[in-house]
Design an enzyme around this catalytic site. Structure first.
Site, PDB file in Angstrom:
ATOM      1  CG  ASP A  29     -13.563  -8.987  12.968  1.00  0.00           C
ATOM      2  OD1 ASP A  29     -13.438  -7.814  13.391  1.00  0.00           O
ATOM      3  OD2 ASP A  29     -13.808  -9.245  11.790  1.00  0.00           O
ATOM      4  CG  HIS A  93     -10.833 -12.190   5.673  1.00  0.00           C
ATOM      5  ND1 HIS A  93     -10.292 -11.329   4.754  1.00  0.00           N
ATOM      6  CD2 HIS A  93     -11.946 -11.581   6.130  1.00  0.00           C
ATOM      7  CE1 HIS A  93     -11.044 -10.243   4.662  1.00  0.00           C
ATOM      8  NE2 HIS A  93     -12.067 -10.378   5.485  1.00  0.00           N
TER       9      HIS A  93
END
Ligand code: 5GP
Length: 129
Positions: A29, A93
C-alpha cells in the site's frame, strides 16, 4: 475504465510487488499504516469483495494467508490484521497489516512516509515466490 489496481496489475502503473499468481496480485500500500502494509487483489476486476464467486474469494484468502505468514515471520509482529474496506478504490482488495496493537490498524492515523528505497527493501523482504 480500468481501476487503478487493474492498471497496477497490468504494469501500466508501478507498484512494489510482493506476490503474484495466475489470479491474484499483492503489492505494498502506497500509504502504509505499518511497515509491510500490503494489498491483495484479484486480477479479475470486481468492486465489492462479496460479489466475488465463492471460489474466487476462498482463493484470495488462501493467497493472502501465504503473504501474511511471510509478513509475520519477517516483522515478528503479534498478528497480521486482515481488513476489508474498499471505500476508496472500487476493486476488491484485502489489507494485510502487520500488527502489535489495535492502534496499528487505525485508518484515521497519519500514514507512514517511506522512501522509494524503503518500499523496495520491504517488498523484497516479504516477497512470496
Ligand atoms: P480502501 O479502498 O480499502 O478504502 O483504500 C484503498 C487503499 O489503496 C488505500 O490504503 C490507499 O493508500 C491504497 N492505494 C490507493 N491508490 C494506490 C496506488 O496507486 N498504489 C498503491 N500501492 N496503493 C494505493
Amino acid at each position: 475504465m480500468a481501476s487503478i489496481f487493474s492498471m497496477i496489475i497490468a504494469g501500466d502503473i508501478p507498484s512494489y510487488k510482493v506476490a503474484e499468481d495466475e489470479n491474484y496480485y499483492a503489492f505494498l500500500d502506497i500509504n502504509p499504516l505499518a511497515k509491510g502494509h500490503t494489498l491483495v487483489v484479484p486480477k479479475r476486476e470486481e468492486d465489492y469483495i462479496f460479489d466475488l464467486s465463492d471460489e474466487e474469494l476462498s482463493g484470495m484468502v488462501k493467497f493472502a494467508k501465504r503473504v501474511a505468514e511471510k509478513q509475520k515471520s519477517v516483522f515478528g509482529c503479534k498478528k497480521v490484521a486482515m481488513v476489508v474496506l474498499g471505500l476508496e478504490v472500487p476493486h476488491a482488495h484485502i489489507h494485510l497489516i502487520p500488527m502489535n496493537s489495535e492502534a496499528d490498524v487505525d485508518f484515521r492515523k497519519a500514514k507512514l512516509q517511506l522512501t522509494k528505497e524503503e518500499f523496495i527493501e520491504i517488498a523484497e523482504s516479504i516477497k512470496v515466490e
